[in-house]
Motif scaffolding. Structure first.
Motif, PDB file in Angstrom:
ATOM      1  N   UNK A 134       0.831  -1.207   0.000  1.00 14.44           N
ATOM      2  CA  UNK A 134       0.000   0.000   0.000  1.00 14.44           C
ATOM      3  C   UNK A 134       0.865   1.257   0.000  1.00 14.44           C
ATOM      4  N   UNK A 135       1.976   1.221   0.721  1.00 14.04           N
ATOM      5  CA  UNK A 135       2.881   2.373   0.753  1.00 14.04           C
ATOM      6  C   UNK A 135       3.481   2.635  -0.618  1.00 14.04           C
ATOM      7  N   UNK A 136       3.877   1.581  -1.320  1.00 14.42           N
ATOM      8  CA  UNK A 136       4.466   1.744  -2.649  1.00 14.42           C
ATOM      9  C   UNK A 136       3.450   2.347  -3.612  1.00 14.42           C
ATOM     10  N   UNK A 137       2.198   1.859  -3.540  1.00 16.31           N
ATOM     11  CA  UNK A 137       1.147   2.415  -4.398  1.00 16.31           C
ATOM     12  C   UNK A 137       0.916   3.890  -4.071  1.00 16.31           C
ATOM     13  N   UNK A 138       0.871   4.220  -2.773  1.00 17.11           N
ATOM     14  CA  UNK A 138       0.625   5.609  -2.375  1.00 17.11           C
ATOM     15  C   UNK A 138       1.792   6.515  -2.769  1.00 17.11           C
ATOM     16  N   UNK A 139       3.008   6.011  -2.654  1.00 17.07           N
ATOM     17  CA  UNK A 139       4.163   6.790  -3.099  1.00 17.07           C
ATOM     18  C   UNK A 139       4.061   7.106  -4.595  1.00 17.07           C
ATOM     19  N   UNK A 140       3.521   6.164  -5.361  1.00 13.98           N
ATOM     20  CA  UNK A 140       3.302   6.420  -6.779  1.00 13.98           C
ATOM     21  C   UNK A 140       2.328   7.569  -7.002  1.00 13.98           C
ATOM     22  N   UNK A 141       1.260   7.604  -6.205  1.00 17.34           N
ATOM     23  CA  UNK A 141       0.318   8.718  -6.286  1.00 17.34           C
ATOM     24  C   UNK A 141       1.019  10.045  -5.983  1.00 17.34           C
ATOM     25  N   UNK A 142       1.844  10.052  -4.946  1.00 24.82           N
ATOM     26  CA  UNK A 142       2.546  11.286  -4.565  1.00 24.82           C
ATOM     27  C   UNK A 142       3.498  11.746  -5.669  1.00 24.82           C
ATOM     28  N   UNK A 143       4.188  10.793  -6.290  1.00 24.20           N
ATOM     29  CA  UNK A 143       5.092  11.142  -7.389  1.00 24.20           C
ATOM     30  C   UNK A 143       4.322  11.766  -8.550  1.00 24.20           C
ATOM     31  N   UNK A 144       3.189  11.142  -8.907  1.00 25.43           N
ATOM     32  CA  UNK A 144       2.364  11.694  -9.980  1.00 25.43           C
ATOM     33  C   UNK A 144       1.882  13.101  -9.623  1.00 25.43           C
ATOM     34  N   UNK A 145       1.426  13.276  -8.393  1.00 26.40           N
ATOM     35  CA  UNK A 145       0.891  14.573  -7.967  1.00 26.40           C
ATOM     36  C   UNK A 145       1.969  15.651  -8.015  1.00 26.40           C
ATOM     37  N   UNK A 146       3.179  15.308  -7.543  1.00 25.19           N
ATOM     38  CA  UNK A 146       4.271  16.281  -7.567  1.00 25.19           C
ATOM     39  C   UNK A 146       4.569  16.717  -9.004  1.00 25.19           C
ATOM     40  N   UNK A 147       4.580  15.758  -9.924  1.00 22.62           N
ATOM     41  CA  UNK A 147       4.869  16.105 -11.316  1.00 22.62           C
ATOM     42  C   UNK A 147       3.775  16.984 -11.911  1.00 22.62           C
ATOM     43  N   UNK A 148       2.515  16.575 -11.765  1.00 23.32           N
ATOM     44  CA  UNK A 148       1.432  17.308 -12.414  1.00 23.32           C
ATOM     45  C   UNK A 148       1.192  18.678 -11.780  1.00 23.32           C
ATOM     46  N   UNK A 149       1.489  18.831 -10.500  1.00 28.25           N
ATOM     47  CA  UNK A 149       1.354  20.149  -9.876  1.00 28.25           C
ATOM     48  C   UNK A 149       2.282  21.171 -10.519  1.00 28.25           C
ATOM     49  N   UNK A 150       3.384  20.710 -11.077  1.00 29.82           N
ATOM     50  CA  UNK A 150       4.317  21.600 -11.777  1.00 29.82           C
ATOM     51  C   UNK A 150       4.031  21.622 -13.274  1.00 29.82           C
ATOM     52  N   UNK A 151       3.821  20.444 -13.864  1.00 28.12           N
ATOM     53  CA  UNK A 151       3.746  20.333 -15.324  1.00 28.12           C
ATOM     54  C   UNK A 151       2.495  20.972 -15.905  1.00 28.12           C
ATOM     55  N   UNK A 152       1.348  20.780 -15.272  1.00 24.12           N
ATOM     56  CA  UNK A 152       0.109  21.285 -15.863  1.00 24.12           C
ATOM     57  C   UNK A 152       0.044  22.810 -15.842  1.00 24.12           C
ATOM     58  N   UNK A 153       0.273  23.488 -14.697  1.00 23.21           N
ATOM     59  CA  UNK A 153       0.276  24.960 -14.758  1.00 23.21           C
ATOM     60  C   UNK A 153       1.321  25.506 -15.730  1.00 23.21           C
ATOM     61  N   UNK A 154       2.500  24.886 -15.751  1.00 23.77           N
ATOM     62  CA  UNK A 154       3.533  25.356 -16.674  1.00 23.77           C
ATOM     63  C   UNK A 154       3.090  25.196 -18.127  1.00 23.77           C
ATOM     64  N   UNK A 155       2.426  24.074 -18.438  1.00 21.90           N
ATOM     65  CA  UNK A 155       1.951  23.851 -19.807  1.00 21.90           C
ATOM     66  C   UNK A 155       0.876  24.859 -20.191  1.00 21.90           C
ATOM     67  N   UNK A 156      -0.007  25.155 -19.243  1.00 22.88           N
ATOM     68  CA  UNK A 156      -1.067  26.130 -19.522  1.00 22.88           C
ATOM     69  C   UNK A 156      -0.464  27.488 -19.846  1.00 22.88           C
ATOM     70  N   UNK A 157       0.528  27.906 -19.066  1.00 24.42           N
ATOM     71  CA  UNK A 157       1.144  29.225 -19.263  1.00 24.42           C
ATOM     72  C   UNK A 157       1.930  29.273 -20.570  1.00 24.42           C
ATOM     73  N   UNK A 158       2.733  28.236 -20.833  1.00 23.96           N
ATOM     74  CA  UNK A 158       3.573  28.231 -22.036  1.00 23.96           C
ATOM     75  C   UNK A 158       2.725  28.185 -23.305  1.00 23.96           C
TER      76      UNK A 158
END
Length: 364
Positions: A134-158
């Motif tokens: 369960x921890x490994x699965x949740x860590x995967x969620x956190x990794x995805x969230x960290x990436x998209x929190x940066x990537x999506x706003x940056x993509x919208x602006x660019x």
């Protein structure tokens, strides 16, 4: 951290039966999906484009295929890094099989069901305790969230995506769908709570009440063990896993960049010059929309969403073959190839078990 033996909530038989069903469904879906995509290409594409496909630069097509399949590798590496960090002696092949199983189940069940339950169950089958899995699965969620929190706003602006009328329209539709989904979840939770209260009070019969009490006690014991393992993993990550988390977030960025750039490589193959950042963002929009489509693998709805979103951005003569090609690369190719690889793994494992039993019987 030394791994501890944990209760096996997902029995091997249950997972195996589910995956057998997945493989059978895949064998059924792939031919019909391929035929449907060929029909869409023929109907909605300029036939001059189809006749001239052989003259196009195939390097972009090969790149699109590589981008579509490479996320298998990155996903496997993410699981492997955390499993080894926690202390489990698992191989790349073990985690690759877990990745394939989760991808296949996500392909033949509605997208909203996700593959995380099967990913967790298959890791438990490999001997990883429930809390660690369960921890490994949740860590995967956190990794995805960290990436998209940066990537999506940056993509919208660019890309200045707010200027696209189609995104404004889709935003309103997604808000309406999200409210319906949230209402459905709340109603389901309330229904489960009401039934459990009635069961424990004996209003559904004394026999059901006794079985319910036994199940509740067993569930509490397992949850205590799972939460103990879960907390232990996160304490270990905070103390000694920060660099690994940074590495897995980087791998996550590569994974999503590959998956969401398939359409850009395909567009270049077809001769359309597009904005890679905007197309990355629109892929995120489409894959988010697919969560709300109740069909297996979002079949039908995914193609419609792609056609709607990209129809205004690609030449009219190309949108049909672009839709079919995108779906072929991001869904049917991985579904077909993944099913074949998984079947090969099953045959190899069955042969290994047979040889082991034969050696034991001869030795005895």
């Amino acid at each position: 951290m030394k791994p501890e033996a944990g209760p096996q909530a997902s029995s091997p038989g249950t997972i195996s039966r589910t995956l057998d069903r997945v493989l059978r469904t895949a064998l059924f879906l792939v031919p019909f999906g391929v035929l449907g995509n060929l029909a869409l290409s023929w109907i909605a594409t300029d036939h001059d484009v189809l006749r001239n496909l052989g003259a196009l630069d195939r390097r972009y097509l090969y790149l699109a295929i590589l981008l579509a399949l490479f996320p298998w590798v990155t996903n496997t590496l993410r699981l492997l890094i955390w499993a080894r960090f926690i202390g489990h002696r698992v191989s790349f092949r073990d985690m690759f099989r877990v990745t394939l199983g989760a991808e296949l189940t996500s392909s033949v069940f509605p997208t909203s069901s996700g593959g995380e339950v099967f990913r967790w169950g298959m890791m438990v089958q490999k001997g990883i305790p429930q809390g660690h899995a369960a921890s490994i699965v949740t860590l995967g969620y956190l990794e995805d969230m960290m990436f998209f929190l940066v990537a999506i706003p940056a993509s919208v602006i660019i890309s200045r995506a707010w200027e696209l009328p189609v995104l404004r329209s889709l935003g309103g539709q997604m808000r309406g769908q999200a409210l319906s989904v949230i209402a459905g979840i709340v109603a389901a939770v309330l229904l489960v709570w009401l039934l459990s209260r009635m069961l424990m009070a004996g209003r559904l019969g004394d026999g059901l009440r006794r079985r319910g009490l036994r199940w509740a006690a067993k569930f509490k014991r397992r949850m205590r063990k799972t939460m103990h393992d879960f907390r232990g993993v996160y304490r270990l990550v905070v103390r000694r896993g920060k660099s690994r988390f940074a590495l897995t977030v980087l791998i996550t960025a590569v994974q999503w960049a590959c998956r969401y750039s398939v359409v850009t490589a395909l567009a270049f193959f077809l001769g359309a010059r597009v904005d890679p950042v905007l197309f990355f963002l629109l892929q995120w929009v489409i894959f988010t929309l697919m969560i709300f489509i109740p069909t297996p693998g979002a079949s039908g709805g995914a193609e419609a969403a792609f056609y709607l979103v990209y129809g205004a951005l690609m030449p009219a003569g190309l949108i049909g073959i672009a839709t079919a090609g995108w779906r072929m690369l991001t869904f049917y190719l991985s579904l077909a190839l993944g099913s074949i690889i998984f079947l090969i793994f099953n045959i190899a494992d069955a042969r290994t078990r047979r040889l082991r039993r034969q050696a034991i019987s001869e030795g005895g």
